[in-house]
Design an enzyme around this catalytic site. Structure first.
Site, mmCIF file in Angstrom:
data_model
loop_
_atom_site.group_PDB
_atom_site.id
_atom_site.type_symbol
_atom_site.label_atom_id
_atom_site.label_comp_id
_atom_site.label_asym_id
_atom_site.label_seq_id
_atom_site.Cartn_x
_atom_site.Cartn_y
_atom_site.Cartn_z
ATOM 1 N N CYS A 182 0.849 -1.199 0.000
ATOM 2 C CA CYS A 182 0.000 0.000 0.000
ATOM 3 C C CYS A 182 0.878 1.241 0.000
ATOM 4 O O CYS A 182 1.695 1.435 0.898
ATOM 5 C CB CYS A 182 -0.922 -0.027 1.225
ATOM 6 N N CYS A 196 0.074 3.574 2.913
ATOM 7 C CA CYS A 196 0.601 2.984 4.145
ATOM 8 C C CYS A 196 2.110 3.182 4.227
ATOM 9 O O CYS A 196 2.657 3.423 5.314
ATOM 10 C CB CYS A 196 0.276 1.493 4.206
ATOM 11 N N ASP A 231 32.601 20.808 -18.713
ATOM 12 C CA ASP A 231 34.056 20.767 -18.648
ATOM 13 C C ASP A 231 34.548 20.271 -20.007
ATOM 14 O O ASP A 231 33.868 19.476 -20.659
ATOM 15 C CB ASP A 231 34.500 19.816 -17.535
ATOM 16 N N ASP A 258 33.900 15.096 -15.648
ATOM 17 C CA ASP A 258 34.289 13.690 -15.700
ATOM 18 C C ASP A 258 34.097 12.984 -14.360
ATOM 19 O O ASP A 258 34.293 11.790 -14.257
ATOM 20 C CB ASP A 258 35.730 13.531 -16.194
ATOM 21 N N ASP A 263 36.411 16.930 -10.916
ATOM 22 C CA ASP A 263 35.451 18.024 -10.830
ATOM 23 C C ASP A 263 34.454 17.860 -9.694
ATOM 24 O O ASP A 263 33.376 18.449 -9.729
ATOM 25 C CB ASP A 263 34.690 18.149 -12.161
#
Length: 741
Positions: A30, A33, A439, A636, A640
């Protein structure tokens, strides 16, 4: 993260006593629920955060301190809200335990099948009696001479069919009332149908229960199908590993294999752990990880990742990651937890339904009582009938079920395309993206650098220049460093390297054979006050690496990188998708960046950036955009991480097997194709479109029928459609997202 009233206390203790535990909720069926269980668990005093994943029936609990009674408290909450749910703590299991668990689950499944078949027998018996009652009692010729007993026959036939069909609802409503869970769909259906019997609308009372149960059956099938679509994605989980033990090979659980162990992968088997191929060659199916259907060839000396399927050859592999750190474990964890992170609209609907149902119930009560008291000639039975229509229509199942299903489908669809979205919140956020920052290296370009030219100065030879540069770069993992090392024909002797020092975004200083060697860009040369000859004419699309030996300029090396074949197509498609501004960040020189930006048709670019400067630039761009707009940074996922974390949505490109990518990013593109980002955005658009279709359709139909019911225009049949019919149509509409793209 906001932890509400427990925030200050929890954060003070979390560092020292933090724990994170996952539980499996077996038998959870459910959705409403599930939301109640999650809310109740979050209110426990030692719980900082609870995320319940209905798709895979798990709940992850983060807490400030451990308690021995947590298992019992969770089971108590589950019993109170949805009886029959079994709470089980997830943990490491052996192969034998997995087999035993499978047997138990099969036994439980058999029990559930028996229960379902028994109810189906009762259900169809009830339907048969209902049809018989309609025919027998509605045809006058069949009831001639039985007028005295017709009323009792109606009660007997319609009553027995009602009990046979609606017994699960009535039992559930009674149990929920005992637990204090009053306002749910079972209570609403019970009151509405019993009320219909009270005003002697027998056929309509049975019909409401019948169509409600039919709708529930279809919804259950839809939920099961949606769950299977999520679990199908998780079929990459390996069942066993063939561990080489001396001259023998034994079958063990992947969790029992350690780093450095040797495993054997036979044709047709799934790769259980990440490792390096020691012996053999084969084709491997990577579609479960990348969405790519073309098999990839692997041979001795190459890396192989868990989750792939070995197609033809026998492979001997040395394991380099334990199971919980492997690619397949990380992806499974990501997929499992993705649907637990709810979008804002999911949270709103959950909250809305909590207030919506009680308001409608009290409105129905007012409709039943007030008009007969204050309106002349108002019939009590007529207004009770109208109030019953209100009750039937009020059930919010269409929204509570279909919206989570929509996000399940959207996340599943993206996963099959090789795009891992960490949550419904990120999938929803992709709809509001107006800026994308790429990048350059490894994202828009291949990142496969090759030495294209060596130019020595001051009496140095090409061979000497390349060798010195290779020695200096030997400890670096940067792609440019790797290209210089690969170009060098000599084996690197690390004993010759002294006083190694790396300057982020500039280059390297090292002492090699007693000589101080500088290898880097013009910033390093300026920093060390080297009198060098700056190169401009050859830097159109190449990276320049300057070399100085003992503070004297020795020459330069040019490193060429090439655009990915997919990059130009991706930029054009993103602009067509409505992206307002596309920017490129790079640490390369200005003229290199300008040339690439022009070729790709980018709106802006920033060159010669250090990692910290990328974060600063992203912050500047974030300040300029509207609050509702989102910014994506695509990198990448290795170098980064800070800027991925700072952007609204961090996207890791080619994150297959990269721990940093999966950890730092919100979305991981499992291949090196920038165009996958377009696919992700299109999937987000389709998901939002279907979800809003369901919201408008469900609320619109319910609103119309509620008004019609209050005015006495609608009957119980329209109310049934507004509840069960609308819920079913909304669920079927939501399932369109998960269809194969």
């Amino acid at each position: 993260m906001n932890y509400g009233r427990k925030n200050i206390m929890a954060e003070a203790v979390l560092v020292k006593n933090e724990f994170k535990t996952k539980y499996i909720l077996r038998g959870l069926a459910c959705t409403s629920c599930a939301a109640k269980i999650e809310k109740a668990v979050q209110e426990l005093p030692y719980v900082v955060e609870a995320e319940l994943n209905f798709a895979v029936s798990t709940i992850i609990i983060k807490g400030s301190e451990r308690t021995k009674n947590m298992d019992k408290e969770l089971q108590f909450i589950a019993n109170k809200i949805e009886n029959g749910v079994k709470v089980e703590k997830e943990g490491k299991r052996t192969l034998r335990q997995e087999n035993n668990t499978s047997k138990k689950e099969r036994a439980k499944d058999n029990t559930d099948i028996t229960k379902k078949s028994n109810y189906q027998y009762r259900f169809w018996s009830g339907v048969g009696i209902f049809v018989l009652a309609l025919i027998f009692l509605q045809v006058p010729i069949l009831t001639n001479g039985l007028s005295r007993f017709t009323f009792y026959l109606k009660y007997l036939l319609f009553g027995s069919s009602y009990l046979l069909i609606g017994s699960p609802v009535l039992i559930a409503a009674f149990k929920n009332i005992k637990r204090g869970q009053v306002f749910d769909e079972n209570f609403l259906m019970s009151i509405a149908t019993l009320g219909a019997f009270a005003i002697q609308e027998f056929p309509e009372g049975v019909a409401v229960m019948l169509f409600y149960m039919v709708g529930e059956m279809f919804q259950e099938k839809a939920v099961d199908r949606s769950r299977r679509s999520i679990k199908d994605l998780m079929d990459i989980r390996p069942d066993y590993a063939n561990l080489k033990w001396g001259e023998e090979t034994i079958k063990v659980a992947p969790e029992d294999v350690q780093t450095g162990d040797i495993i054997v992968i036979k044709p047709g088997e799934r790769v259980p752990l990440d490792g390096k191929v020691l012996k053999g060659s084969s084709l491997v199916d990577t579609s479960a990880l990348t969405g790519e259907s073309v098999p990839r060839r692997v041979k001795s000396g190459e890396e192989i990742l868990s989750g792939m399927i070995n197609k033809v050859g026998l492979l001997t592999v040395k394991v380099n990651k334990e199971y919980n750190q492997s690619t397949v474990a990380q992806i499974l964890d990501l997929v499992e937890n993705a649907t637990a992170k709810k979008a804002a609209i999911e949270k709103f609907i959950t909250k809305f339904s909590r207030y919506y149902t009680p308001v409608v119930v009290y409105s129905a009560l007012a409709i039943a009582i007030l008009p007969p008291l204050f309106l002349t000639g108002a019939s009590f039975s007529d207004w009770v009938y109208r109030s019953l229509i209100f009750l039937v229509v009020s059930c919010p199942c269409a929204l509570v079920v279909s919206i989570p299903l929509g996000f399940f489908g959207g996340i599943g669809r993206a996963s099959r395309q090789g795009i891992l979205v960490k949550g419904g919140n990120y999938l929803e956020a992709l709809n509001d993206v107006k800026q994308i920052v790429f990048d350059k290296t490894g994202t828009l370009t291949k990142g496969e650098f090759v030495v294209s030219k060596i130019k020595p100065y001051n009496g140095h030879s090409k061979d000497e220049l390349l060798t010195k540069a290779a020695y200096a770069e030997s400890h670096s993992t940067h792609p440019i460093a790797k290209s210089i090392i690969e170009a060098c024909e000599y084996k690197i002797d690390n004993n010759k390297i002294e006083d190694y020092q790396e300057f982020s975004g500039r280059g390297i200083k090292a002492v090699i054979d007693g000589q101080e060697v500088l290898v880097g860009n013009n910033k390093l040369m300026d920093q060390e006050q080297i009198d060098y000859q700056e190169v401009t004419e050859e830097a159109t699309e190449a990276t320049i690496v300057y070399i100085a030996i003992d503070n004297v300029y020795a020459g330069y090396i040019t490193i060429a990188d090439h655009l990915k074949d997919d990059s130009l197509k991706a930029i054009k498609a993103l602009k067509q998708a409505g992206i307002r501004e596309i920017t490129m960040f790079t640490g390369d020189r200005e003229n290199v960046a300008r040339k690439i930006a022009k070729r790709l048709g980018l709106d802006n670019y920033y060159a010669e950036l250090l990692p910290a400067q990328k974060v600063e630039k992203v912050e500047e761009l974030l300040k300029k955009q509207d609050k509702k707009d989102k910014l994506i940074f695509v990198g990448d996922g290795i170098n980064d991480a800070p800027v991925l974390a700072r952007s609204d949505i961090g996207v890791a490109m080619g994150g297959l097997g990269s721990d940093a990518a999966i950890e730092a990013a919100d979305v991981v593109l499992m291949t090196d194709e920038p165009s996958k980002l377009v696919t992700a955005i299109n999937t987000a658009h389709k998901t939002r479109q279907i979800i809003w279709q369901n919201i408008i359709f469900a609320l619109g139909i319910k609103g119309i029928v509620l008004i019609m019911g209050a005015l006495g225009i609608a009957t119980m049949w329209e109310a049934v459609f507004a509840d069960a019919g609308v819920a079913l149509l909304a669920v079927l509409n939501a399932m369109r997202i998960s269809r194969n793209p």
